[in-house]
Design an enzyme around this catalytic site. Structure first.
Site, PDB file in Angstrom:
ATOM      1  N   THR A   1       1.291  -1.872   5.603  1.00 22.18           N
ATOM      2  CA  THR A   1       1.767  -1.376   4.302  1.00 22.18           C
ATOM      3  C   THR A   1       0.642  -0.548   3.695  1.00 22.18           C
ATOM      4  OG1 THR A   1       1.123  -3.489   3.292  1.00 22.18           O
ATOM      5  CG2 THR A   1       3.448  -3.200   3.868  1.00 22.18           C
TER       6      THR A   1
ATOM      7  N   LYS B   1      -0.990  -7.972   9.503  1.00 16.05           N
ATOM      8  CA  LYS B   1      -1.017  -6.948   8.461  1.00 16.05           C
ATOM      9  C   LYS B   1      -1.284  -7.665   7.143  1.00 16.05           C
ATOM     10  CE  LYS B   1       1.735  -7.101   4.973  1.00 16.05           C
ATOM     11  NZ  LYS B   1       1.495  -6.548   3.617  1.00 16.05           N
TER      12      LYS B   1
ATOM     13  N   THR C   1      -1.479 -15.301   3.409  1.00 16.97           N
ATOM     14  CA  THR C   1      -0.778 -14.251   2.673  1.00 16.97           C
ATOM     15  C   THR C   1      -0.700 -12.973   3.475  1.00 16.97           C
ATOM     16  OG1 THR C   1      -2.898 -13.989   1.664  1.00 16.97           O
ATOM     17  CG2 THR C   1      -1.208 -15.028   0.374  1.00 16.97           C
TER      18      THR C   1
ATOM     19  N   GLU D   1      -7.546  -4.074  -0.130  1.00 16.23           N
ATOM     20  CA  GLU D   1      -7.303  -2.905  -0.985  1.00 16.23           C
ATOM     21  C   GLU D   1      -8.500  -2.556  -1.869  1.00 16.23           C
ATOM     22  OE1 GLU D   1      -3.802  -4.041  -3.052  1.00 16.23           O
ATOM     23  OE2 GLU D   1      -2.464  -3.219  -1.540  1.00 16.23           O
TER      24      GLU D   1
ATOM     25  N   ASN E   1      -3.095  -0.536  -7.261  1.00 14.21           N
ATOM     26  CA  ASN E   1      -2.089  -1.472  -7.726  1.00 14.21           C
ATOM     27  C   ASN E   1      -1.526  -1.140  -9.101  1.00 14.21           C
ATOM     28  OD1 ASN E   1      -1.836  -3.530  -5.566  1.00 14.21           O
ATOM     29  ND2 ASN E   1      -4.063  -3.533  -5.844  1.00 14.21           N
TER      30      ASN E   1
ATOM     31  N   SER F   1       4.088  -1.612  -5.532  1.00 15.98           N
ATOM     32  CA  SER F   1       3.882  -2.092  -4.158  1.00 15.98           C
ATOM     33  C   SER F   1       4.094  -3.581  -4.151  1.00 15.98           C
ATOM     34  CB  SER F   1       2.499  -1.721  -3.639  1.00 15.98           C
ATOM     35  OG  SER F   1       1.502  -2.325  -4.424  1.00 15.98           O
TER      36      SER F   1
END
Lengths: 393, 393
Positions: free
Chosen positions: A156, A178, A189, A269, A388, A393
């Protein structure tokens, strides 16, 4: 690490014999990048185990796959990026069911042995008019060297795809993962599929997988946010014909899980620092994990690490919020090996700490026992905020 | 709100009769801005109560002031910004003690009735050669209209000073607060002094203060980080000679506390949005608070709000991590009054949500009972990261 070219058989979920995989572009993602992965176990064994998010708000594919795994056998896993199919109600569950039925129909399997995993935005129905034809495309593309394409298709916000492999005596464990945000334990997670050609029954797979995840994926805490879709599957084809030594097999699964978990943190991220938090001399392992997690979730500390500021006061203030056994005036803290805090007060000169490298190690010595634990996190950056906040997302 | 000019008596801690205050520049802060505040209760009563951080790593002034407050009487409070005096060991405690002794000497009081509060960087000793002379300067500047200067002198990264006032029938409650980061409940991550000229004994002050903070400061959660220095003091001079109605007095203290708490959130580091989280129809108030706090601490949601993205999936994923009573398919969520999530799935069109205003209201209906709670937080921004990574604080 996944440095192998696409043409190399033996990457990720196809490293072990008895598996074929594919990753294709079904058109689920607006970006036009690959978004559908299919992993097929060709046997002779179909033993499987799974662990899933402990979030009580579970996506439709999690509810479905939990039931599939309870049967102890999985013949195929279909995974899509581009949509989480979470908080989509009964119709969303029907979509997951229809996806499994489609895989079963195309491959001549029972839908009850097809696991489904999804990742992407919560609260949006999947475009089934694109996903179902994509299943046919993926089935046609199945290959013994499809592990890398499959790993690519589940990305993603990941910037790189993630695979790992470990070899036993005549058998192999491989996997793909992922995950880049909404990374926190509880459990796992992320989407992960691990495969093996060892001959192992489902109950042992379950025990091995739970043992491995508890020490690896469960100890990765990027942003404290627990997903609705976390799924970790372990599939055994038995194609090697070898029943492995139990300890060696558990070690191999844990090695692959640890490798993938480390890759997840390395690609979190917006992160510019990977932070390893070692809590030592705790009264219990649970205490060590609680303290490490409290440190890992401290936004102020994560900002300080981003700024390469060895701000040990923020470590102590995080430790102080826990119920772990310790005396405040016996806490020692090192940052990258420099004991900047001794006996709860000022220790070595903080100017001695170098934080130029991407990896930062924080050691918290509770001086309260002999147990230890490590949790991985990353720094908090403006890029994380941007990723974010700028789009859904 | 503190819109009054400096020359106006009756602001903040000097709104109530029987108090004098001062705020001066002692030179503790490198910036040369005011950094030392003194509040003196001139009686006839000296009843006091206090609540302090529940962080187990407590700053020296917290350890000191806890003992002072236990005696039930406080004659003066000395507060410094520019240094937390936390994690400074026995020498740091001696510094706090010496500060209280100096105040006692200059004002002719007992050091055992002088509370001390500090805020600033953890792990650094205070410059006593500047602080002690500053006490003399502050004592010389004491004034019945010194409330505003005192509020200014306790600022750290606060962009504005914070005072509040409420009036009863012949008596007054006033207060000041500082706090912009490391704001989370547990209790009260801030420095607050509230004064009153009502005639109230220490045990009642304690009950009133705990009741007020539990519903106000304890329900502010800016960044989930609990301070080592939080201190909230309530001092009663009795100068009005009036014994207030108990309920009216409690309401006035709560009003001042709520006003200051709201100002703290409005000035949180880097924030561009103030977020009110209302959890309704919970089975218990504790459930409502747990759910509200989980939502308030979700970094991904806080980023989404910053981006004016009504990403209700992140609200549901936060609710799902709690142990509160609810059924996932009976959750409703509104953002600024638009019920974007109904029955755990897609509700009204998210395009209907306007998030242009600074204040954002998230309503989570658990459909599990009749209790409710509100927690305030703010968004997560690149500016927060910058403020907390660019320099030590």
């Amino acid at each position: 690490m996944s440095q192998n070219p696409v043409t190399n058989p033996g990457v990720g979920v196809t490293a072990a014999r008895g598996f074929r995989a594919a990753g294709v572009t079904a058109g689920i993602k607006a970006s036009g990048t690959p978004d559908l992965a299919l992993v097929v176990n060709e046997g002779p064994s179909f033993a499987a185990a799974g662990v899933f998010t402990s979030n009580r708000v579970k996506a439709a594919p999690v509810l479905w796959s939990q039931q599939v795994v309870k049967g102890g056998a999985v013949s195929a896993v279909i995974l899509n990026s581009g949509g989480a199919n979470a908080c989509t109600g009964p119709l969303g569950f029907q979509d997951t069911h229809a996806t499994a039925e489609k895989v079963a129909e195309v491959l001549g399997l029972s839908a009850g042995e097809v696991a489904v995993a999804s990742t992407g935005l919560i609260g949006v129905r999947l475009p089934m008019d694109k996903l179902l034809p994509g299943v046919e495309t993926a089935a046609a593309a199945l290959s013994e060297d499809g592990g890398e394409q499959a790993a690519v298709a589940i990305k993603t916000t990941d910037t790189v795809h993630k695979t790992a492999v470990a070899h036993g005596d005549g058998w192999t464990v491989g996997g793909m993962a992922k995950g880049a945000g909404m990374l926190a334990p509880g459990l796992a997670t992320m989407l992960v599929v691990i495969t093996t050609d060892a001959l192992v029954e489902a109950p042992e797979l379950d025990a091995v997988l739970r043992g491995a995840t508890a020490k690896t994926f469960d100890r990765v805490d990027s942003d404290g946010c627990m997903s609705t879709n976390d799924t970790v599957l372990l599939l055994a084809s038995g194609a090697s014909g070898i029943v492995p030594d139990a300890d060696e097999f558990a070690a191999a699964v844990r090695e692959v899980a640890a490798d993938l978990a480390r890759q997840l943190i390395g690609d979190a991220e917006g992160a510019s620092k990977d932070i390893r938090i070692d809590v030592v001399n705790a009264a219990s392992e649970a205490d060590a994990v609680e303290v490490a997690r409290s440190i890992a979730r401290n936004n102020l500390l994560k900002c300080a690490i981003h700024g390469e500021d060895p701000n040990w006061g923020r470590v102590l203030s995080a430790i102080g919020t826990t119920a772990a056994a310790f005396e405040p005036d016996r806490l020692d803290v090192a940052i990258n090996g420099v004991w900047v805090c001794r006996d709860g007060g000022v220790g070595e000169d903080r100017e001695l700490v170098s934080m130029k490298d991407r990896e930062v190690v924080i050691t918290a010595d509770l001086n309260a026992g002999k147990e230890a634990a490590t949790v991985w996190t990353n720094d908090l950056t403006a890029e994380y905020v941007h990723e974010n906040s700028a789009y859904s997302s």
